[in-house]
Design an enzyme around this catalytic site. Structure first.
Site, PDB file in Angstrom:
ATOM      1  N   TYR A   1       9.482  71.017  56.043  1.00 23.82           N
ATOM      2  CA  TYR A   1       8.324  71.081  55.540  1.00 23.82           C
ATOM      3  C   TYR A   1       8.434  70.095  55.075  1.00 23.82           C
ATOM      4  O   TYR A   1       8.475  69.349  53.655  1.00 23.82           O
ATOM      5  CB  TYR A   1       9.225  72.795  54.190  1.00 23.82           C
ATOM      6  CG  TYR A   1       9.592  73.765  54.617  1.00 23.82           C
ATOM      7  CD1 TYR A   1       8.999  74.169  55.935  1.00 23.82           C
ATOM      8  CD2 TYR A   1       9.748  74.407  53.728  1.00 23.82           C
ATOM      9  CE1 TYR A   1       9.071  75.677  56.512  1.00 23.82           C
ATOM     10  CE2 TYR A   1       9.904  76.061  54.761  1.00 23.82           C
ATOM     11  CZ  TYR A   1       9.687  76.298  55.703  1.00 23.82           C
ATOM     12  OH  TYR A   1      10.328  77.409  56.072  1.00 23.82           O
TER      13      TYR A   1
ATOM     14  N   SER B   1       5.236  84.478  54.727  1.00 22.17           N
ATOM     15  CA  SER B   1       3.750  85.014  54.425  1.00 22.17           C
ATOM     16  C   SER B   1       3.430  86.564  54.468  1.00 22.17           C
ATOM     17  O   SER B   1       3.098  87.241  54.960  1.00 22.17           O
ATOM     18  CB  SER B   1       3.648  85.063  55.832  1.00 22.17           C
ATOM     19  OG  SER B   1       4.033  83.237  56.129  1.00 22.17           O
ATOM     20  N   PRO B   2       4.519  87.070  52.999  1.00 25.35           N
ATOM     21  CA  PRO B   2       4.667  88.468  52.754  1.00 25.35           C
ATOM     22  C   PRO B   2       3.214  88.698  52.715  1.00 25.35           C
ATOM     23  O   PRO B   2       2.563  90.300  52.456  1.00 25.35           O
ATOM     24  CB  PRO B   2       5.435  89.093  51.516  1.00 25.35           C
ATOM     25  CG  PRO B   2       5.368  86.816  50.592  1.00 25.35           C
ATOM     26  CD  PRO B   2       5.473  86.491  51.929  1.00 25.35           C
TER      27      PRO B   2
END
Length: 289
Positions: A55, A208-209
């Site tokens: 990240y 990524s809900p």
């Protein structure tokens, strides 16, 4: 705050995690804003942060997100209050996302993550992706070795199929599965993987809900969700997170955030109790939206 146990480890965390990736990739906020997001999450009762060595912007920036989290937790005096889960098995050459879960790179990644996080042991370390060149079992054997050495405590998997999860369980206990899942990308809801996790006491961590940027836009335009938002006086994002929480104690959504308002909005989802008919409505969103 709703609590969740990670797998059957006995480790309890808040029902809403923080997906920290947006704090370190392209378009990332300034450090002070990133710290403010982490502080708002902790002040709201959050205690599970998801990160990874990749990240960052590229291979020259590896560990950015982990260092940022460590610095924020140290500044706030909260290092012992939070479970920080990290991942290994990717590279970022020139900003690309490339799978490399070879034993050598996995070991290097884990050891670099320990240094970046300032920890002796990572509570939950997840294989970021299956590397078809080396095979799942070769990667898992390395993670098992790292666990025996005390560098990680529990093993998780990310971006895996049900068949791969079954294969992994034949070798070692798996505490978590982290896959992309939202009302519009619901493969794991339909193929049995989520139910399998419930049956085997494995945490299911949907990333990524709300579907990322495109999902945000789609949720805002979704008429059924607009009606529910008015009914519950909640945002569409809160409704979706509450929908995930209603699936069971094994589900731990990790919405991303780069603004304080975003993570506060997400945490408020724990206060929503959706009626059964409204849960079913969200279940049918791909057809209804």
């Amino acid at each position: 705050m709703i609590l969740r146990e990670i797998g059957s480890t006995g480790i309890q965390v808040s029902g809403i995690g923080l997906g920290a990736m947006p704090l370190s990739i392209a378009g990332r906020p300034e450090p002070d804003q990133a710290f403010a997001v982490i502080q708002a999450y902790l002040d709201g009762g959050g205690s599970f942060i998801d990160t990874a060595n990749v990240y960052c912007l590229d291979d020259g920036d590896l560990g950015h997100n982990e260092r940022l989290i460590a610095q924020a937790l140290q500044r706030l005096g909260r290092s012992q209050d939070v479970v920080v889960a990290s991942k290994g098995g990717l590279r970022r050459p020139k900003g690309d996302w490339v799978v490399d879960a070879s034993p050598g790179w996995l070991r290097t990644s884990c050891e670099q993550s320990l240094k970046a996080l300032g920890r002796q042991c990572i509570e939950l370390y997840q294989l970021h992706a299956v590397d078809t060149r080396v095979g799942l079992l070769a990667s898992l054997e390395t993670l098992v070795e790292l666990r025996k050495e005390g560098k990680i405590r529990h093993i998780g998997l990310s971006n895996v199929t049900l068949a791969q999860l079954r294969q992994a369980l034949a070798l070692t206990p798996i505490a978590s599965v982290q896959n992309r899942c939202n009302p519009f990308e619901r493969d794991d809801l339909d193929n049995g993987l989520l139910d399998f996790c419930a049956e085997h006491a494995i945490s299911y961590i949907p990333h990524s809900p709300v579907g990322g940027h495109h999902g945000h836009v789609r949720l805002q335009r979704c008429e059924p969700l607009k009606r529910l938002a008015a009914k519950y006086q909640a945002s569409p994002y809160q409704l979706v997170l509450a929908w995930f929480l209603a699936m069971g104690g094994h589900v731990l959504p990790i919405p991303g955030a780069s603004r304080v308002a975003s993570i506060r909005d997400s945490l408020a989802a724990t206060e929503l109790a959706l009626e059964p008919g409204d849960i079913e409505l969200i279940d049918r969103l791909p057809a209804a939206a």
